[in-house]
Design a protein around this motif. Structure first.
Motif, PDB file in Angstrom:
ATOM      1  N   LEU A 223      66.305 155.022 105.465  1.00  0.00           N
ATOM      2  CA  LEU A 223      67.120 153.925 104.955  1.00  0.00           C
ATOM      3  C   LEU A 223      67.531 154.105 103.497  1.00  0.00           C
ATOM      4  CD1 LEU A 223      66.008 152.717 107.599  1.00  0.00           C
ATOM      5  CD2 LEU A 223      65.648 150.568 106.382  1.00  0.00           C
ATOM      6  N   TRP A 224      66.961 155.099 102.816  1.00  0.00           N
ATOM      7  CA  TRP A 224      67.249 155.345 101.404  1.00  0.00           C
ATOM      8  C   TRP A 224      66.785 154.171 100.529  1.00  0.00           C
ATOM      9  CZ3 TRP A 224      70.652 159.422  99.262  1.00  0.00           C
ATOM     10  CH2 TRP A 224      70.993 160.395 100.220  1.00  0.00           C
ATOM     11  N   VAL A 225      65.699 153.555 100.874  1.00  0.00           N
ATOM     12  CA  VAL A 225      65.138 152.487 100.045  1.00  0.00           C
ATOM     13  C   VAL A 225      63.650 152.739  99.856  1.00  0.00           C
ATOM     14  CG1 VAL A 225      66.866 150.788 100.731  1.00  0.00           C
ATOM     15  CG2 VAL A 225      64.751 150.972 102.032  1.00  0.00           C
ATOM     16  N   ASP A 226      63.067 152.100  98.852  1.00  0.00           N
ATOM     17  CA  ASP A 226      61.683 152.329  98.502  1.00  0.00           C
ATOM     18  C   ASP A 226      60.733 151.461  99.323  1.00  0.00           C
ATOM     19  OD1 ASP A 226      62.426 154.098  96.444  1.00  0.00           O
ATOM     20  OD2 ASP A 226      62.755 152.413  95.070  1.00  0.00           O
ATOM     21  N   VAL A 227      59.506 151.921  99.440  1.00  0.00           N
ATOM     22  CA  VAL A 227      58.420 151.104  99.961  1.00  0.00           C
ATOM     23  C   VAL A 227      57.933 150.216  98.820  1.00  0.00           C
ATOM     24  CG1 VAL A 227      56.126 151.115 101.018  1.00  0.00           C
ATOM     25  CG2 VAL A 227      57.770 152.935 101.559  1.00  0.00           C
ATOM     26  N   THR A 228      57.743 148.932  99.105  1.00  0.00           N
ATOM     27  CA  THR A 228      57.356 147.987  98.072  1.00  0.00           C
ATOM     28  C   THR A 228      56.257 147.063  98.584  1.00  0.00           C
ATOM     29  OG1 THR A 228      58.153 146.186  96.651  1.00  0.00           O
ATOM     30  CG2 THR A 228      59.223 146.442  98.778  1.00  0.00           C
ATOM     31  N   GLU A 229      55.459 146.551  97.668  1.00  0.00           N
ATOM     32  CA  GLU A 229      54.423 145.585  98.016  1.00  0.00           C
ATOM     33  C   GLU A 229      54.852 144.161  97.715  1.00  0.00           C
ATOM     34  OE1 GLU A 229      50.804 146.687  96.119  1.00  0.00           O
ATOM     35  OE2 GLU A 229      50.550 148.518  97.304  1.00  0.00           O
ATOM     36  N   THR A 230      56.012 143.986  97.113  1.00  0.00           N
ATOM     37  CA  THR A 230      56.536 142.654  96.827  1.00  0.00           C
ATOM     38  C   THR A 230      57.914 142.511  97.453  1.00  0.00           C
ATOM     39  OG1 THR A 230      57.458 143.419  94.722  1.00  0.00           O
ATOM     40  CG2 THR A 230      55.254 142.422  94.681  1.00  0.00           C
ATOM     41  N   PRO A 231      58.231 141.329  97.975  1.00  0.00           N
ATOM     42  CA  PRO A 231      59.513 141.150  98.672  1.00  0.00           C
ATOM     43  C   PRO A 231      60.708 141.367  97.754  1.00  0.00           C
ATOM     44  CG  PRO A 231      57.994 139.349  99.157  1.00  0.00           C
ATOM     45  CD  PRO A 231      57.390 140.129  98.026  1.00  0.00           C
ATOM     46  N   ARG A 232      61.772 141.851  98.358  1.00  0.00           N
ATOM     47  CA  ARG A 232      63.049 141.981  97.668  1.00  0.00           C
ATOM     48  C   ARG A 232      64.077 141.081  98.358  1.00  0.00           C
ATOM     49  NH1 ARG A 232      63.156 148.525  96.271  1.00  0.00           N
ATOM     50  NH2 ARG A 232      61.258 148.485  94.996  1.00  0.00           N
ATOM     51  N   GLU A 233      65.331 141.224  98.010  1.00  0.00           N
ATOM     52  CA  GLU A 233      66.352 140.358  98.596  1.00  0.00           C
ATOM     53  C   GLU A 233      66.490 140.589 100.103  1.00  0.00           C
ATOM     54  OE1 GLU A 233      70.143 140.046  96.542  1.00  0.00           O
ATOM     55  OE2 GLU A 233      69.201 140.873  94.737  1.00  0.00           O
ATOM     56  N   PHE A 234      66.417 141.857 100.518  1.00  0.00           N
ATOM     57  CA  PHE A 234      66.578 142.207 101.931  1.00  0.00           C
ATOM     58  C   PHE A 234      65.486 143.212 102.264  1.00  0.00           C
ATOM     59  CE2 PHE A 234      69.139 144.416 105.405  1.00  0.00           C
ATOM     60  CZ  PHE A 234      68.926 143.403 106.320  1.00  0.00           C
ATOM     61  N   ASN A 235      64.669 142.882 103.291  1.00  0.00           N
ATOM     62  CA  ASN A 235      63.454 143.632 103.553  1.00  0.00           C
ATOM     63  C   ASN A 235      63.391 144.156 104.981  1.00  0.00           C
ATOM     64  OD1 ASN A 235      61.731 142.762 101.010  1.00  0.00           O
ATOM     65  ND2 ASN A 235      62.656 140.893 101.824  1.00  0.00           N
ATOM     66  N   TYR A 236      62.910 145.387 105.092  1.00  0.00           N
ATOM     67  CA  TYR A 236      62.453 145.883 106.391  1.00  0.00           C
ATOM     68  C   TYR A 236      60.957 145.593 106.396  1.00  0.00           C
ATOM     69  CZ  TYR A 236      62.618 148.664 110.656  1.00  0.00           C
ATOM     70  OH  TYR A 236      62.563 149.063 111.971  1.00  0.00           O
ATOM     71  N   LEU A 237      60.582 144.485 107.005  1.00  0.00           N
ATOM     72  CA  LEU A 237      59.214 143.991 106.930  1.00  0.00           C
ATOM     73  C   LEU A 237      58.319 144.737 107.914  1.00  0.00           C
ATOM     74  CD1 LEU A 237      56.999 142.017 106.085  1.00  0.00           C
ATOM     75  CD2 LEU A 237      57.974 140.361 107.713  1.00  0.00           C
ATOM     76  N   LEU A 238      57.267 145.333 107.380  1.00  0.00           N
ATOM     77  CA  LEU A 238      56.242 145.951 108.209  1.00  0.00           C
ATOM     78  C   LEU A 238      54.961 145.142 108.175  1.00  0.00           C
ATOM     79  CD1 LEU A 238      56.777 149.753 107.448  1.00  0.00           C
ATOM     80  CD2 LEU A 238      57.597 148.421 109.408  1.00  0.00           C
ATOM     81  N   ALA A 239      54.429 144.885 106.992  1.00  0.00           N
ATOM     82  CA  ALA A 239      53.182 144.125 106.878  1.00  0.00           C
ATOM     83  C   ALA A 239      53.205 143.333 105.587  1.00  0.00           C
ATOM     84  CB  ALA A 239      51.973 145.051 106.900  1.00  0.00           C
TER      85      ALA A 239
END
Length: 290
Positions: A29-45
């Motif tokens: 997806l060319w996006v980073d893994v993050t531990e805090t929500p962003r505007e648009f998320n591919y939510l895993l956990a």
């Protein structure tokens, strides 16, 4: 929206189970893994009553919840007219055994409602016992005996169905009635999806609200020829769709289709104007909020 406003959200107590998929999705997806929500998320956990923290999610939370609980799936499939094995929700093992008495010429199984990979499933027989922690209601489902067990799968992303694979046990392996990768079944390409299977899969994805984002459907064919849906799957919260298929072309198509669906609401793509490609390993994205 810029890639920095999107993220693969993977945090909380269950993040460890999604770490490998998170890395794959980050490249696709060319996006980073993050531990805090962003505007648009591919939510895993993520933990808490609002795991996305008010941000938007690619796969709807309702779809994740339905895919993770066969009791809920049974209800939405019935309402949506999805062809399935006959399924009954009963409140006790006594009532489950009553189904055996009512239908002596048919075979039945008990499906563990929140398990994946057929974990916990067992045949329904008279006099059996269950752990006291088994969730209620019980999922009593018709058991369809096949000469050689096999389960078919198709996928959907961005409103389009694609791919048609089958799980079978390899020659010489001892087959199980639960045809799962974890029990030794292997994926094979199955060619073109039959129209009746396509229609059944689409109904299942529409009923669960997964057609527009990402999901898969497992089906089998009765000895009579009818295609029926066993369950749907998607990524997030409790489960994720198996990508370890041993079929590189299908694995790559899943990545491409999911990436294109994820970015379909935006005017531009982070990989540019050409065909999709995964993000190079040495690509340095600006990190925000991770």
């Amino acid at each position: 929206m810029r890639p920095e406003a999107c993220g693969i959200l993977n945090s909380g107590g269950g993040a460890w189970a999604f770490s490998g998929l998170a890395a794959q999705l980050s490249a696709a997806l060319w996006v980073d893994v993050t531990e805090t929500p962003r505007e648009f998320n591919y939510l895993l956990a993520a933990d808490g009553p609002d795991p996305a923290g008010g941000g938007e999610v690619f796969v709807p939370l309702r779809g994740m919840t339905l895919a993770a609980d066969k009791r809920l799936l049974a209800e939405v499939f019935a309402k949506g007219g999805v062809p399935t094995p006959e399924t009954r929700l009963v409140e006790s093992l006594e009532k489950a055994e009553g189904v055996l008495a009512e239908e002596p010429g048919r075979e039945w199984c008990l499906k563990f409602p929140t398990g994946c990979g057929a974990a916990g499933h067992r045949r329904l027989v008279a006099g059996m016992s269950l752990p006291g922690s088994w969730p209620l209601p019980l999922v009593v489902q018709e058991f369809i005996r096949l000469d050689w067990p096999e389960v078919y799968r198709t996928y959907a992303a961005g409103g389009k169905l694609f791919g048609w694979v089958v799980r079978r046990f390899p020659a010489g392996a001892r087959p199980s009635p639960w045809v799962t990768h974890a029990r030794g079944a292997r994926y094979e390409s199955a060619g073109e999806i039959p129209p009746a299977a396509l229609s059944a899969a689409r109904l299942a994805l529409e009923a669960t609200g997964l057609l527009a984002s990402f999901g898969c459907v497992d089906l089998l064919r009765r000895p009579t020829g009818e295609w029926i849906v066993l369950e749907v799957g998607t990524d997030g919260l409790r489960n994720h769709v198996d990508r370890d298929l041993g079929l590189p072309d299908v694995e790559l198509e899943i990545q491409r289709r999911v990436a294109e669906a994820f970015w379909s609401r935006f005017d531009s793509r982070p990989w540019g104007t050409g065909d999709w490609r995964p993000r190079p390993p040495d690509h340095h994205a600006t990190k925000h909020g991770s």
